[in-house]
Motif scaffolding. Sequence first.
Motif, short mmCIF file in Angstrom:
data_model
loop_
_atom_site.label_atom_id
_atom_site.label_comp_id
_atom_site.label_asym_id
_atom_site.label_seq_id
_atom_site.Cartn_x
_atom_site.Cartn_y
_atom_site.Cartn_z
N PRO A 59 -60.33 -74.56 -68.75
CA PRO A 59 -60.98 -74.60 -70.06
C PRO A 59 -59.94 -74.73 -71.16
N GLY A 60 -59.86 -75.90 -71.78
CA GLY A 60 -58.86 -76.14 -72.80
C GLY A 60 -57.60 -76.72 -72.19
N PRO A 61 -56.66 -77.19 -73.02
CA PRO A 61 -55.43 -77.79 -72.52
C PRO A 61 -54.54 -76.75 -71.87
N SER A 62 -53.77 -77.20 -70.86
CA SER A 62 -52.85 -76.31 -70.18
C SER A 62 -51.64 -76.02 -71.05
N GLU A 63 -51.15 -74.79 -71.01
CA GLU A 63 -49.93 -74.44 -71.72
C GLU A 63 -48.69 -74.88 -70.95
N ARG A 64 -48.88 -75.27 -69.69
CA ARG A 64 -47.76 -75.63 -68.83
C ARG A 64 -48.04 -76.99 -68.20
N PRO A 65 -47.81 -78.07 -68.92
CA PRO A 65 -48.20 -79.40 -68.42
C PRO A 65 -47.21 -79.95 -67.40
N PHE A 70 -50.56 -79.42 -60.52
CA PHE A 70 -49.61 -78.33 -60.62
C PHE A 70 -49.92 -77.41 -61.80
N ASP A 71 -50.34 -78.02 -62.94
CA ASP A 71 -50.64 -77.18 -64.09
C ASP A 71 -51.80 -76.25 -63.79
N GLU A 72 -52.77 -76.72 -63.00
CA GLU A 72 -53.90 -75.88 -62.65
C GLU A 72 -53.45 -74.69 -61.80
N ILE A 73 -52.58 -74.93 -60.80
CA ILE A 73 -52.08 -73.85 -59.95
C ILE A 73 -51.34 -72.82 -60.79
N VAL A 74 -50.46 -73.28 -61.67
CA VAL A 74 -49.66 -72.36 -62.47
C VAL A 74 -50.54 -71.57 -63.43
N ASP A 75 -51.50 -72.24 -64.06
CA ASP A 75 -52.39 -71.54 -64.99
C ASP A 75 -53.24 -70.49 -64.27
N LYS A 94 -38.67 -69.50 -62.79
CA LYS A 94 -38.53 -70.93 -63.09
C LYS A 94 -39.58 -71.71 -62.31
N VAL A 95 -40.07 -72.79 -62.90
CA VAL A 95 -41.00 -73.70 -62.25
C VAL A 95 -40.33 -75.07 -62.17
N VAL A 96 -40.27 -75.63 -60.97
CA VAL A 96 -39.62 -76.91 -60.78
C VAL A 96 -40.59 -77.86 -60.08
N VAL A 97 -40.73 -79.06 -60.62
CA VAL A 97 -41.49 -80.13 -59.97
C VAL A 97 -40.51 -81.24 -59.65
N PHE A 98 -40.36 -81.53 -58.37
CA PHE A 98 -39.41 -82.54 -57.93
C PHE A 98 -40.01 -83.31 -56.77
N ARG A 99 -40.07 -84.64 -56.93
CA ARG A 99 -40.61 -85.51 -55.90
C ARG A 99 -42.01 -85.06 -55.46
N ASP A 100 -42.83 -84.81 -56.45
CA ASP A 100 -44.23 -84.45 -56.23
C ASP A 100 -44.36 -83.16 -55.41
N GLU A 101 -43.43 -82.23 -55.63
CA GLU A 101 -43.49 -80.93 -54.95
C GLU A 101 -43.29 -79.83 -55.98
N LEU A 102 -44.16 -78.82 -55.95
CA LEU A 102 -44.10 -77.71 -56.89
C LEU A 102 -43.36 -76.54 -56.27
N LEU A 162 -42.40 -71.25 -52.54
CA LEU A 162 -41.89 -70.07 -53.23
C LEU A 162 -40.42 -69.91 -52.85
N GLU A 163 -39.58 -69.70 -53.84
CA GLU A 163 -38.16 -69.48 -53.57
C GLU A 163 -37.74 -68.19 -54.25
N VAL A 164 -37.02 -67.35 -53.51
CA VAL A 164 -36.58 -66.06 -54.03
C VAL A 164 -35.13 -65.88 -53.65
N ALA A 165 -34.35 -65.24 -54.53
CA ALA A 165 -32.91 -65.09 -54.31
C ALA A 165 -32.52 -63.63 -54.33
N ALA A 166 -31.41 -63.35 -53.64
CA ALA A 166 -30.84 -62.00 -53.61
C ALA A 166 -29.32 -62.13 -53.53
N PRO A 167 -28.59 -61.18 -54.08
CA PRO A 167 -27.13 -61.25 -54.02
C PRO A 167 -26.59 -60.81 -52.66
N ASP A 168 -25.40 -61.29 -52.32
CA ASP A 168 -24.73 -60.85 -51.09
C ASP A 168 -24.58 -59.33 -51.05
#
Length: 246
Positions: A59-65, A70-75, A94-102, A162-168
């Motif tokens: 409903p209404g424009p996405s804030e994350r185009p 992808f915008d629907e999933i994120v919203d 962070k949200v990254v779209v690369f080669r049609d992958e979210l 989903l990508e998650v990071a942790a320090p050594d």
Amino acid sequence: MTEENVQADGDGQPEQVQEVARAKRAPLDLVDVRTGMFGAAGTGDTSGFGGLVRTIAMPGPSERPYGSYFDEIVDLLAEVLGEQGIAFDDAIEKVVVFRDELSLFVAREHLPAVARALRDDQDLRFELCLGVSGVHYPHDTGRELHCIYPLNSVTHNRTVRLEVAAPDADPHIPSLVEIYPANDWHEREAYDFFGVIFDGHPALTRIEMPDDWVGHPQRKDYPLGGIEVEFKGATIPAPDNRRSYS
């Protein structure tokens, strides 16, 4: 959930069903009704599943185009997390779209909440987690260990990473076995090869290397050595002396 405007054709089959999935969300139109094992009659669909099509993405424009769906999933994810009192910007770094992958880069403390929202919400429905892959970036200071979870929605035919990071120095990431039970062995493998400690895992033990193996062989800082040295004098214990999994 309610049904409105159900119309029947000459064979008594419903032509269209509108479902209101949640308050404040656009309706879903059931445009291909499954009939038998060969898909929807009168359409080119041979999947046997038909298709759900949202008439308005949100409903209404996405804030994350981000484009595509992808915008629907994120919203939707932002809405579900907000209902739990979790700010989207706190959970998603962070949200990254690369080669049609979210790809969603998730703060590790919020990983279970994000995964559960993606699995359980009826408009997201990522029912499958296809395991977890480990990656080691020694030069990514404070984020040397990364874990990637590919998720798949059978309901909506969508994928997300989903990508998650942790320090050594603190290689702890919450386990997703409670949410996606099939991740049991995959998390053990990432622990075995990369040294990621999955907090809450029911039995975090090595799965490929021997129990007394020193180090984690797929880390970039693991020294190269000869197998003939590592396994010199190794023996296979009798069955009654092997590790119990019960």
